[in-house]
Design a protein around this motif. Structure first.
Motif, PDB file in Angstrom:
ATOM      1  N   GLY A 191       0.822  -1.207   0.000  1.00 55.76           N
ATOM      2  CA  GLY A 191       0.000   0.000   0.000  1.00 55.76           C
ATOM      3  C   GLY A 191       0.855   1.256   0.000  1.00 55.76           C
ATOM      4  N   THR A 192       0.220   2.389   0.219  1.00 59.13           N
ATOM      5  CA  THR A 192       0.921   3.683   0.170  1.00 59.13           C
ATOM      6  C   THR A 192       2.091   3.740   1.136  1.00 59.13           C
ATOM      7  OG1 THR A 192      -1.183   4.749  -0.418  1.00 59.13           O
ATOM      8  CG2 THR A 192       0.609   6.175   0.326  1.00 59.13           C
ATOM      9  N   ASP A 193       1.873   3.358   2.393  1.00 57.69           N
ATOM     10  CA  ASP A 193       2.937   3.450   3.405  1.00 57.69           C
ATOM     11  C   ASP A 193       4.119   2.557   3.053  1.00 57.69           C
ATOM     12  OD1 ASP A 193       1.399   5.218   4.825  1.00 57.69           O
ATOM     13  OD2 ASP A 193       0.557   3.702   6.175  1.00 57.69           O
ATOM     14  N   LYS A 196       6.054   4.061   0.148  1.00 55.49           N
ATOM     15  CA  LYS A 196       6.862   5.195   0.616  1.00 55.49           C
ATOM     16  C   LYS A 196       8.122   4.690   1.299  1.00 55.49           C
ATOM     17  CE  LYS A 196       3.186   8.594   1.495  1.00 55.49           C
ATOM     18  NZ  LYS A 196       2.449   9.328   2.572  1.00 55.49           N
ATOM     19  N   LEU A 201       7.576   5.895  -3.625  1.00 55.45           N
ATOM     20  CA  LEU A 201       6.702   7.071  -3.597  1.00 55.45           C
ATOM     21  C   LEU A 201       7.362   8.171  -2.787  1.00 55.45           C
ATOM     22  CD1 LEU A 201       3.069   5.716  -2.925  1.00 55.45           C
ATOM     23  CD2 LEU A 201       3.957   6.673  -5.052  1.00 55.45           C
ATOM     24  N   PRO A 205       3.142  12.544  -1.599  1.00 57.26           N
ATOM     25  CA  PRO A 205       2.680  12.341  -2.981  1.00 57.26           C
ATOM     26  C   PRO A 205       1.724  13.446  -3.407  1.00 57.26           C
ATOM     27  CG  PRO A 205       1.709  10.711  -1.480  1.00 57.26           C
ATOM     28  CD  PRO A 205       2.670  11.516  -0.682  1.00 57.26           C
ATOM     29  N   ASP A 210      -3.875   8.215  -4.798  1.00 56.93           N
ATOM     30  CA  ASP A 210      -4.276   7.070  -3.989  1.00 56.93           C
ATOM     31  C   ASP A 210      -3.894   5.784  -4.713  1.00 56.93           C
ATOM     32  OD1 ASP A 210      -5.312   5.701  -1.865  1.00 56.93           O
ATOM     33  OD2 ASP A 210      -7.385   5.745  -2.576  1.00 56.93           O
ATOM     34  N   VAL A 211      -3.487   4.778  -3.948  1.00 54.94           N
ATOM     35  CA  VAL A 211      -3.128   3.480  -4.538  1.00 54.94           C
ATOM     36  C   VAL A 211      -4.413   2.745  -4.897  1.00 54.94           C
ATOM     37  CG1 VAL A 211      -2.057   1.235  -4.107  1.00 54.94           C
ATOM     38  CG2 VAL A 211      -0.967   3.321  -3.264  1.00 54.94           C
TER      39      VAL A 211
END
Length: 241
Positions: A191-193, A196, A201, A205, A210-211
């Motif tokens: 996911g996003t975290d 990152k 990422l 961002p 959003d993913v």
């Protein structure tokens, strides 16, 4: 008399200790130990991950497969091999921290091109996705050979047809993709975290980013693929270059 009283006290203490031990027994005590041994043997002998339903057919009727898998996973948690859940199936694998012991020098295989890697990422996160949608996301045309290379590796498949003019095929990832990357299902993609933390990422961002949430189930505007004229074809561009 004192000795009799003392013996009675010792016997009472022993009974209490036995009761306390029973209260703290491992959950495996409630399971059939022979079923646990059979499950362990089946998984060790398997050359590929096995689904819970397939395991149930190999065990005696009434075996608590889910509970047995949970107990076996707990038993192997700190060992050199772990019982892992990948692609909604179960498999013994070398513990991640011991993987270096099994590495060996071998000729480096030809790698996927940058275009193929980008295309794989788009298919994984945006599935179901058509070729036109892949090109729209990447901003450049996608060589047919690029998609073919991913299908030949076994990580991408044609999964359906979109209910739009032209009935374009939709692409998605395969079970081999999940097994290769140790994922239970496509919803377990980073996911996003995580992206990152891995440096894929920026810490901040773009606003509204959003993913995507991919799905391995057919969508409302998608029909199952039943074959047809969509076959592998080698494009003019080398997808592995």
């Amino acid at each position: 008399m004192n000795r009799v009283i003392r013996l009675a006290e010792v016997a009472g203490d022993a009974a209490l200790t036995s009761e306390a031990r029973e209260e703290h027994l491992s959950p495996v005590s409630a399971l059939n130990p022979e079923h646990l041994r059979m499950l362990e043997a089946i998984l060790f002998a398997a050359s590929e991950p096995l689904a819970e339903k397939a395991l149930a057919t190999s065990l005696p009727q009434g075996a608590e497969v889910s509970a047995l898998l949970g107990e076996l996973q707990h038993i192997y948690e700190q060992r050199g091999v772990n019982l892992v859940h990948v692609a909604e199936k179960w498999q013994f694998r070398t513990a991640p921290d011991l993987a270096f012991l099994l590495r060996k020098e071998q000729p480096e295989q030809k790698r996927l091109s940058r275009a193929a890697i980008e295309t794989l990422a788009i298919i994984a996160y945006h599935q179901p996705v058509t070729r036109a949608e892949i090109e729209d996301i990447r901003g450049v045309a996608v060589s047919k050979g690029t998609v073919d290379a991913l299908m030949e590796v076994g990580w991408v498949k044609i999964r359906g047809r979109k209910r739009t003019p032209g009935r374009p095929v939709t692409y998605g990832t395969t079970e081999s993709f999940l097994v290769q990357f140790g994922l239970e299902n496509v919803s377990h993609l980073p996911g996003t975290d995580e992206l990152k933390a891995a440096g894929f990422l920026d810490a901040l961002p773009p606003q509204g980013f959003d993913v995507p949430s991919p799905s391995d189930q057919l969508t409302a505007d998608e029909d199952p693929y039943e074959g047809g004229d969509e076959t592998l074809a080698t494009g003019s561009e080398d997808p592995m270059a």
